[in-house]
Motif scaffolding. Structure first.
Motif, mmCIF file in Angstrom:
data_model
loop_
_atom_site.group_PDB
_atom_site.id
_atom_site.type_symbol
_atom_site.label_atom_id
_atom_site.label_comp_id
_atom_site.label_asym_id
_atom_site.label_seq_id
_atom_site.Cartn_x
_atom_site.Cartn_y
_atom_site.Cartn_z
ATOM 1 N N ALA A 1 -14.686 -1.611 2.519
ATOM 2 C CA ALA A 1 -14.257 -1.548 1.777
ATOM 3 C C ALA A 1 -12.466 -1.250 2.140
ATOM 4 O O ALA A 1 -11.379 -1.951 1.048
ATOM 5 N N VAL A 2 -12.708 -0.432 3.073
ATOM 6 C CA VAL A 2 -10.956 -0.478 3.830
ATOM 7 C C VAL A 2 -10.354 -1.767 3.187
ATOM 8 O O VAL A 2 -8.857 -2.058 3.411
ATOM 9 N N VAL A 3 -10.791 -2.638 4.710
ATOM 10 C CA VAL A 3 -10.369 -3.900 5.043
ATOM 11 C C VAL A 3 -10.052 -4.999 3.331
ATOM 12 O O VAL A 3 -9.536 -5.134 3.446
ATOM 13 N N VAL B 1 -8.066 -5.489 13.782
ATOM 14 C CA VAL B 1 -9.438 -5.878 12.676
ATOM 15 C C VAL B 1 -8.918 -6.997 12.281
ATOM 16 O O VAL B 1 -10.260 -7.309 12.318
ATOM 17 N N GLU B 2 -8.413 -6.998 11.838
ATOM 18 C CA GLU B 2 -9.180 -8.615 10.975
ATOM 19 C C GLU B 2 -9.492 -10.008 11.723
ATOM 20 O O GLU B 2 -9.906 -10.360 11.003
ATOM 21 N N SER B 3 -9.205 -9.798 13.374
ATOM 22 C CA SER B 3 -9.409 -10.796 13.571
ATOM 23 C C SER B 3 -10.946 -10.509 14.680
ATOM 24 O O SER B 3 -11.402 -11.456 13.905
ATOM 25 N N LEU B 4 -10.876 -9.211 14.265
ATOM 26 C CA LEU B 4 -12.402 -9.093 14.564
ATOM 27 C C LEU B 4 -13.557 -9.454 13.814
ATOM 28 O O LEU B 4 -14.231 -9.374 13.726
ATOM 29 N N LEU B 5 -12.695 -9.160 12.602
ATOM 30 C CA LEU B 5 -14.036 -9.159 11.718
ATOM 31 C C LEU B 5 -14.208 -10.654 11.558
ATOM 32 O O LEU B 5 -15.221 -10.943 10.729
ATOM 33 N N CYS B 6 -12.982 -11.135 11.701
ATOM 34 C CA CYS B 6 -12.311 -13.081 11.274
ATOM 35 C C CYS B 6 -13.784 -13.075 12.455
ATOM 36 O O CYS B 6 -14.678 -14.212 11.534
ATOM 37 N N SER B 7 -14.296 -13.068 13.256
ATOM 38 C CA SER B 7 -14.537 -12.939 15.028
ATOM 39 C C SER B 7 -16.024 -12.910 13.845
ATOM 40 O O SER B 7 -16.839 -13.740 14.875
ATOM 41 N N VAL B 8 -16.390 -11.818 13.774
ATOM 42 C CA VAL B 8 -17.480 -12.051 13.358
ATOM 43 C C VAL B 8 -18.446 -12.524 11.723
ATOM 44 O O VAL B 8 -19.797 -12.523 12.179
ATOM 45 N N ALA B 9 -17.656 -12.821 11.042
ATOM 46 C CA ALA B 9 -18.323 -13.876 10.472
ATOM 47 C C ALA B 9 -18.037 -14.872 10.746
ATOM 48 O O ALA B 9 -18.800 -15.345 10.575
ATOM 49 N N VAL B 10 -17.548 -15.430 11.425
ATOM 50 C CA VAL B 10 -17.462 -16.915 11.926
ATOM 51 C C VAL B 10 -19.084 -17.384 12.921
ATOM 52 O O VAL B 10 -19.203 -17.026 13.537
ATOM 53 N N LEU C 1 -6.073 -0.393 -2.326
ATOM 54 C CA LEU C 1 -5.025 -1.508 -3.434
ATOM 55 C C LEU C 1 -3.859 -0.773 -4.092
ATOM 56 O O LEU C 1 -3.083 -1.246 -3.663
ATOM 57 N N GLY C 2 -4.125 0.027 -4.306
ATOM 58 C CA GLY C 2 -3.003 1.038 -4.798
ATOM 59 C C GLY C 2 -2.189 1.627 -3.440
ATOM 60 O O GLY C 2 -0.580 1.015 -4.030
ATOM 61 N N GLY C 3 -2.392 1.859 -2.970
ATOM 62 C CA GLY C 3 -1.153 2.054 -2.040
ATOM 63 C C GLY C 3 -0.921 1.277 -1.356
ATOM 64 O O GLY C 3 0.343 1.000 -0.848
ATOM 65 N N VAL C 4 -1.048 -0.295 -0.998
ATOM 66 C CA VAL C 4 -0.720 -1.122 -0.133
ATOM 67 C C VAL C 4 -0.020 -1.957 -1.343
ATOM 68 O O VAL C 4 1.222 -2.093 -0.939
ATOM 69 N N VAL C 5 0.101 -1.839 -2.415
ATOM 70 C CA VAL C 5 0.654 -2.536 -3.236
ATOM 71 C C VAL C 5 2.137 -1.451 -3.555
ATOM 72 O O VAL C 5 2.974 -1.296 -4.154
ATOM 73 N N LEU C 6 1.863 0.121 -3.704
ATOM 74 C CA LEU C 6 2.560 0.973 -4.277
ATOM 75 C C LEU C 6 3.691 1.147 -2.997
ATOM 76 O O LEU C 6 5.114 1.850 -3.401
ATOM 77 N N GLY D 1 -1.626 2.229 2.714
ATOM 78 C CA GLY D 1 -2.207 1.828 1.838
ATOM 79 C C GLY D 1 -3.558 2.635 2.991
ATOM 80 O O GLY D 1 -4.539 2.707 2.204
ATOM 81 N N VAL D 2 -3.514 1.758 3.395
ATOM 82 C CA VAL D 2 -5.402 1.438 5.082
ATOM 83 C C VAL D 2 -4.899 2.853 5.645
ATOM 84 O O VAL D 2 -6.578 3.246 5.573
ATOM 85 N N LEU D 3 -4.507 4.030 5.479
ATOM 86 C CA LEU D 3 -4.195 5.508 5.828
ATOM 87 C C LEU D 3 -4.850 6.078 4.560
ATOM 88 O O LEU D 3 -5.410 7.252 4.832
ATOM 89 N N LEU D 4 -4.418 5.959 3.602
ATOM 90 C CA LEU D 4 -5.057 6.621 2.002
ATOM 91 C C LEU D 4 -6.605 5.862 2.156
ATOM 92 O O LEU D 4 -7.435 6.564 2.036
ATOM 93 N N GLY D 5 -7.140 4.885 2.000
ATOM 94 C CA GLY D 5 -8.250 4.202 1.600
ATOM 95 C C GLY D 5 -9.148 5.023 3.329
ATOM 96 O O GLY D 5 -10.320 5.259 2.765
#
Length: 752
Positions: A116-118, A250-259, A374-379, A385-389
């Motif tokens: 959800a955070v990612v 984190v983004e790379s590891l999640l991509c690796s899991v999906a692949v 989402l809102g934290g990253v934008v604002l 934003g990630v810490l808020l999530g």
């Protein structure tokens, strides 16, 4: 570093896939560099290094690494704060941090970050990209923050640059329309972004439009110098390094899991720790050479798999092609309008901000974390934003850990109960801690003093405060003339607290309860003293109440899907014996088995002199209407019907209907008498197994069914349940005997 052995077919696949990924990488790498506020060459350097270095060292053979849109906001902030060369130093240091993490073998810990955070982070990045690049699309320049971009958007819309807008519009139309073209193989191999940028560039060049274009240095490393240390507080610099390292990891590891989930057969599974080492090495090299931060990119990785990539040669070659293009085709790249790249990023940003993922998150009640991130990253920014999530997810997790439900209902008085002595059923479910004591206490205090109470503790944990509250209430209630019967569904928290037995670990798997006979349901011995006997009907209705309280809420979503249509996979013919529960021995659920039960699991032969169409009707409906492809006959040990056959029917001759039905078992008895008995095998046990084999033969007496069995459309399977050991054996037609079911076995063999 060595590649997997290549044959001609695999090499051809890898070459083609590498070129397809190269076509995807070029426009995205250029656009991401522009959006990050970095030199355009930095995107190409990152694509080259990500392909070659991460491809050679990484732990996911088919994953393609390079600059990613998910890091755009973070990099843009670093460039504004520290400058480009200092940002390269931060990238290099982040790579060293990733190498240390990979060497520490903690890669899987990164997967603890909630999806959800990612997804919220990626959606926020998508919104920020769209707000920034829409200004470039309209011929302007992006502002320093998403809020500023949003604030300046009306004035930008009021004075658009028409030519830039036309170039961007053409790019978007081609990207969106490319997938709708006729499915010609050549067109399918070319990714949409490439023809979109090519057509937009050709239009601007043909019409001689003066629009902002890509500005490349004479060579990729032109003006290269050693990275410089960022100027600022140690805390801020450390935070920047850690942010780049962790977000990229984190983004790379999640991509690796999906692949890894989508990898074709024969491709090795991903090694996440090694993958982190590869990403760290790539970021270190990219930072030194002046490239963007690198991570695994799901778009390019998916394109690699769909194009037929089979080994790590494909991502490595894609990096080589990018290097060749950057060195040989610089003047051509400089003709690309920035508006075309911005339009490409707008499409990518919209796809990143796809809210369709929210449906799955709502099912798990994690949507708040998505929207807060989402809102934290934008604002506020990516890190904030990630810490808020993460904070929201922590609150949601704590709320789940302390969630407790207390249900009370007054029951009808059982036979023998005093008229003035009401019966109550109380169900406490969840995690029972001191936080739930007030709720439970309010519910218990509302029960009349002289009531008999069935208290079900369906809790996965009970702390001392909760135990003390329940125990004190129970003692007080019984002193006032009431009775309390406590039934613990999971761990015996209350019982162990009363007895002082703490030897059993609190984390042992909870004992199963739903499959146990009514007589085995745990009750406190003192509660059973002087308790009136329940009638059979009351026992049955008590089971229904138990189903409504515990099981119905769990199976309701499944039953709702099955309410209008059933799609069972197997026809299961078995005995009416109460000790056989088909769904238990097959680990099946609602909608899986179409069951026919009769005395002895008998199948009347086609044209039998004793007509009975009940089984034949079931088989016809199952095969011709439901489309079932497997028919199973399941017998069992100590079968009363088989015992009656052995006794010649004398024990049941006074039961006319049963006597007629058992005539369908005469072929099983004749087969039993004709075969030489094995030494030491009991007669009844042998007949129970022979009966299963005979019923499979009986099914084949139906001409229409025999044709489908012979053609392989229908499978016939024989099973035998040994009641004493609670084990199931399967009939092996080749050996003519029942054999144990292997732990890992091919599909059951058909009867031949």
């Amino acid at each position: 570093m060595t590649f997997q052995p290549q044959n001609a077919s695999t090499l051809r696949r890898d070459l083609l896939a590498s070129f397809v990924v190269f076509l995807v990488a070029i426009p995205l790498s250029l656009g991401i560099a522009v959006a990050s506020g970095a030199p355009v060459a930095a995107g190409l350097i990152a694509a080259v290094v990500g392909g070659i270095v991460a491809g050679l060292i990484g732990g996911s053979p088919l994953q393609v690494s390079g600059p990613a849109a998910g890091l755009t906001v973070l990099v843009a902030g670093l460039v504004q704060t520290y400058g480009w060369r200092a940002t390269c130093t931060i990238t290099m240091l982040a790579g060293l941090v990733q190498i240390a993490l990979g060497a520490s073998r903690v890669a899987r810990a990164a997967l603890a970050v909630s999806p959800a955070v990612v997804h919220g982070m990626l959606a926020g990045v998508g919104v920020v990209i769209v707000l920034a690049q829409i200004h470039v699309v309209l011929g302007g320049s992006p502002q320093q923050s998403a809020v500023a971009n949003l604030r300046e958007l009306p004035s930008q819309l009021a004075e658009p640059h028409t030519r830039s807008a036309v170039v961007a519009g053409l790019t978007v139309l081609v990207v969106l329309g490319w997938s709708r073209l006729p499915k010609i193989r050549v067109l399918r191999l070319i990714p949409g972004p490439l023809p979109a940028v090519a057509l937009a560039t050709a239009l601007a060049w043909a019409l001689g439009w003066q629009v902002p274009r890509v500005d490349l240095p004479p060579s990729l490393l032109d003006g290269w110098s050693l990275p410089v240390m960022p100027q600022g507080s140690l805390f801020g610099i450390t935070g920047a390094v850690v942010s780049v390292a962790l977000v990229a990891a984190v983004e790379s590891l999640l991509c690796s899991v999906a692949v890894d989930r989508a990898r074709p057969a024969g491709v090795p599974a991903a090694d996440l720790d090694r993958d982190l080492l590869g990403q760290g090495a790539a970021n270190t090299v990219s930072g030194v050479l002046g490239g963007l931060p690198i991570t695994g990119v799901i778009v390019r990785s998916t394109a690699n798999i769909e194009a037929g990539g089979r080994t790590r040669l494909s991502p490595v070659l894609h990096g080589v092609w990018v290097l060749v293009l950057a060195l040989a085709c610089g003047p051509l790249i400089e003709q690309v309008p920035l508006a075309a790249l911005a339009a490409l990023l707008v499409v990518l940003g919209v796809r990143l901000a796809d809210v369709s993922r929210v449906r799955a998150l709502r099912h798990h009640r994690e949507a708040p974390a998505y929207f807060v991130t989402l809102g934290g990253v934008v604002l506020f920014g990516l890190g904030e934003g990630v810490l808020l999530g993460i904070g929201v997810m922590a609150v949601l997790a704590l709320r789940r850990l302390t969630r407790l439900s207390v249900r009370t209902e007054q029951l009808l008085a059982a036979p023998g109960d005093a008229p003035a002595s009401p019966r109550w059923h109380v169900v406490v479910e969840g995690t029972f801690t001191f936080l739930g004591v007030p709720r439970a206490a309010r519910a218990l205090q509302r029960i009349p003093a002289d009531a008999r109470v069935d208290l079900d503790l369906n809790v996965d944990f009970m702390d001392h405060a909760a135990f003390d509250a329940v125990h004190r209430w129970r003692l007080a209630h019984e002193r006032q003339g009431g009775r309390v019967d406590i039934d613990e569904v999971h761990e015996a928290w209350y019982e162990r607290a009363v007895t002082g037995d703490i030897s059993q670990a609190a984390k042992n798997p909870p004992p199963a309860r739903w499959w146990a006979p009514w007589s085995n349901r745990r009750r406190r011995p003192e509660a059973e003293l002087d308790a009136p006997e329940m009638s059979p009907a009351d026992v049955l209705l008590n089971g229904v109440r138990d189903y409504h309280g515990r099981t119905a809420p769990l199976v309701r979503p499944i039953m709702a899907e099955l309410a209008m249509e059933q799609k069972p996979q197997h026809l299961f013919i078995t005995c009416v014996d109460s000790r056989i529960v088909p769904n238990i021995i097959t680990a099946s659920g609602p909608g899986d088995l179409f069951i026919n039960r009769n005395v002895g699991a008998l199948v009347p032969r086609h044209g039998s002199g004793t007509p009975d169409d009940s089984v034949a009707a079931t088989v016809e409906y199952a095969v011709n209407v439901l489309g079932i492809k497997t028919i199973t006959v399941c017998g069992h040990s100590n079968c009363g019907a088989m015992a009656a056959l052995l006794a010649g029917g004398s024990e049941v001759e006074h039961l006319e209907g049963l006597s007629r039905w058992l005539k369908h078992g005469n072929h099983s008895l004749a087969r039993f008498l004709a075969e030489e008995p094995p030494v030491g095998e009991q007669a009844l046990a042998r007949l129970c197994k022979i009966n299963v084999i005979q019923q499979l033969d009986n099914l084949r007496t139906y001409p229409w069914l025999r044709e489908r069995v012979d053609s392989g459309d229908i499978e016939l399977v024989g099973l035998h349940l040994d009641l004493g050991s609670a084990t199931v054996e399967v009939y092996d037609p080749a050996g003519g005997a029942f054999v144990p079911v292997p732990d890992e076995a091919p599909r059951p063999r058909t009867l031949t």
